[in-house]
Write a protein that holds these residues in place. Structure first.
Motif, PDB file in Angstrom:
ATOM      1  N   ARG A 100       0.844  -1.186   0.000  1.00  0.00           N
ATOM      2  CA  ARG A 100       0.000   0.000   0.000  1.00  0.00           C
ATOM      3  C   ARG A 100       0.886   1.244   0.000  1.00  0.00           C
ATOM      4  O   ARG A 100       1.771   1.369   0.858  1.00  0.00           O
ATOM      5  CB  ARG A 100      -0.893   0.013   1.235  1.00  0.00           C
ATOM      6  CG  ARG A 100      -1.909  -1.124   1.271  1.00  0.00           C
ATOM      7  CD  ARG A 100      -2.695  -1.133   2.558  1.00  0.00           C
ATOM      8  NE  ARG A 100      -3.651  -2.244   2.605  1.00  0.00           N
ATOM      9  CZ  ARG A 100      -4.394  -2.540   3.659  1.00  0.00           C
ATOM     10  NH1 ARG A 100      -4.290  -1.815   4.764  1.00  0.00           N
ATOM     11  NH2 ARG A 100      -5.228  -3.555   3.620  1.00  0.00           N
ATOM     12  N   PRO A 101       0.700   2.136  -0.927  1.00  0.00           N
ATOM     13  CA  PRO A 101       1.573   3.324  -0.981  1.00  0.00           C
ATOM     14  C   PRO A 101       1.388   4.207   0.253  1.00  0.00           C
ATOM     15  O   PRO A 101       0.268   4.411   0.722  1.00  0.00           O
ATOM     16  CB  PRO A 101       1.105   4.042  -2.255  1.00  0.00           C
ATOM     17  CG  PRO A 101      -0.301   3.556  -2.476  1.00  0.00           C
ATOM     18  CD  PRO A 101      -0.338   2.138  -1.972  1.00  0.00           C
ATOM     19  N   LYS A 103       1.520   7.811   1.671  1.00  0.00           N
ATOM     20  CA  LYS A 103       1.509   9.188   1.188  1.00  0.00           C
ATOM     21  C   LYS A 103       2.553  10.011   1.923  1.00  0.00           C
ATOM     22  O   LYS A 103       2.606  10.022   3.151  1.00  0.00           O
ATOM     23  CB  LYS A 103       0.122   9.810   1.382  1.00  0.00           C
ATOM     24  CG  LYS A 103      -0.965   9.171   0.525  1.00  0.00           C
ATOM     25  CD  LYS A 103      -2.311   9.859   0.728  1.00  0.00           C
ATOM     26  CE  LYS A 103      -3.382   9.227  -0.144  1.00  0.00           C
ATOM     27  NZ  LYS A 103      -4.703   9.886   0.045  1.00  0.00           N
TER      28      LYS A 103
END
Length: 344
Positions: A100-101, A103
């Protein structure tokens, strides 16, 4: 009695094996090995046995207890391992799936501008000085040539805590404190960034709390032309090499002579637009030569030393630099606003 103990052993082991949860196992342990359990009740009748039988029955009772405890420990290990395996099965992670990236955040636009200004003046040999936000009346006003009753105090509606303490209305007290520490010996070359407070009605261009960055240079033979050179370098580095500046006469109690500095509009290049109000110029900051009274109160010989000072509002510079139309955006913590400046 021995038969009764053997029967309890078989009964207990049977319930241990049937236990499906740790709480069930604990209940079996309390029921059979507790102080009020059936084994204890059987042993209470040992007084009726002969002297030869008592040690035999006592030893057998201990064997029964040990056997039950061993079965409990074995079952407990089994249930704990099963619980771990079940948890691992539920929490299995497919490591082949893409991650999951995360931010990445970015500097607040106001922080970015303050840092840029600090870096600029550090490159010109200035140092950064800081001071208290709760200040005395003396350093906030009197040491800056604003004695009690001076009409210019009315221009700065203040948050007074006591008759002598207030939230500072400017970062100029840092200049007075720094000059005091130098005990009349130059040079002094500082900028003083920080928050200041004034009783103002919040609107698109006003805030009761805002940032200020002030600069101070004190040394022998410091001239107004030196001030102009520093401010011109600042304007070109912040707003572009083609920026022009102009100095207009003004009044500040702590500088004499005093000036306001304008820069040529970076939007229309001086032709006139809505940003510069059709004048071609944008007011940026106030400045001037340090008033002799301020030098003398700080312990400097005003006949030997001169200096210049300037003050600017980073919010105003950020608003002009990034086209921000409301000062309240800086303090609203709206992520939609802040994330626009990721590459600023």
């Amino acid at each position: 009695m021995k038969d009764r103990l053997e029967a309890l052993k078989v009964e207990a082991i049977g319930q241990i094996k049937e236990s499906q949860e740790l709480k069930d196992l604990q209940a079996v342990k309390v029921a059979y090995l507790g102080k009020k359990g059936p084994i204890t009740e059987v042993l209470k009748g040992m007084g009726k046995l002969s002297a030869e039988e008592r040690p035999v029955i006592g030893a057998y009772a201990n064997e029964v207890r040990d056997s039950i405890q061993q079965e409990i420990d074995k079952k407990q290990t089994e249930l704990e391992n099963a619980a771990i395996l079940e948890k691992l099965a539920k929490e299995t992670i497919d490591v082949s799936l893409p991650g999951r990236p995360v931010k990445q955040g970015n500097a607040h636009p106001l922080t970015a501008v303050v840092t840029e200004i600090e870096d600029l003046f550090l490159s010109m040999g200035f140092t950064i000085a800081e001071g208290p936000e709760v200040e005395t009346d003396y350093y906030n006003f009197e040491a800056l040539n604003l004695p009690k009753g001076h009409p210019a105090r009315d221009m700065q509606d203040s948050f007074f805590i006591t008759e002598d303490l207030l939230l500072r209305t400017q970062t100029s007290p840092v200049q007075a404190r720094t000059m005091e520490k130098h005990e009349g010996q130059g040079p002094v070359k500082i900028i003083s960034p920080g928050k200041v407070y004034r009783r103002d009605n919040d609107d698109a261009t006003h805030s009761h709390q805002f940032m200020q960055i002030e600069g101070l240079v004190v040394d022998q033979n410091v001239r107004l032309s030196d001030l102009k050179g520093v401010l011109e370098t600042f304007a070109k580095k912040m707003f572009g090499d083609d920026r022009k500046i102009r100095l207009r006469p003004s009044f500040f109690p702590f500088t004499e002579p005093s000036v306001e500095m304008d820069i040529s509009c970076f939007k229309c290049s001086g032709k006139g637009c809505s940003i510069c109000k059709q004048t071609g110029w944008i007011e940026i900051l106030g400045a001037g030569m340090v008033h002799p009274n301020v030098l003398e109160m700080a312990g400097f010989d005003s006949k030997k030393y001169t200096g210049f000072a300037f003050g600017m509002g980073p919010e105003r510079i950020a608003m002009l630099k990034y086209g921000i139309d409301d000062i309240r955006h800086f303090y609203a913590n709206d992520i939609r606003f802040l994330k626009q400046f990721k590459n600023a």
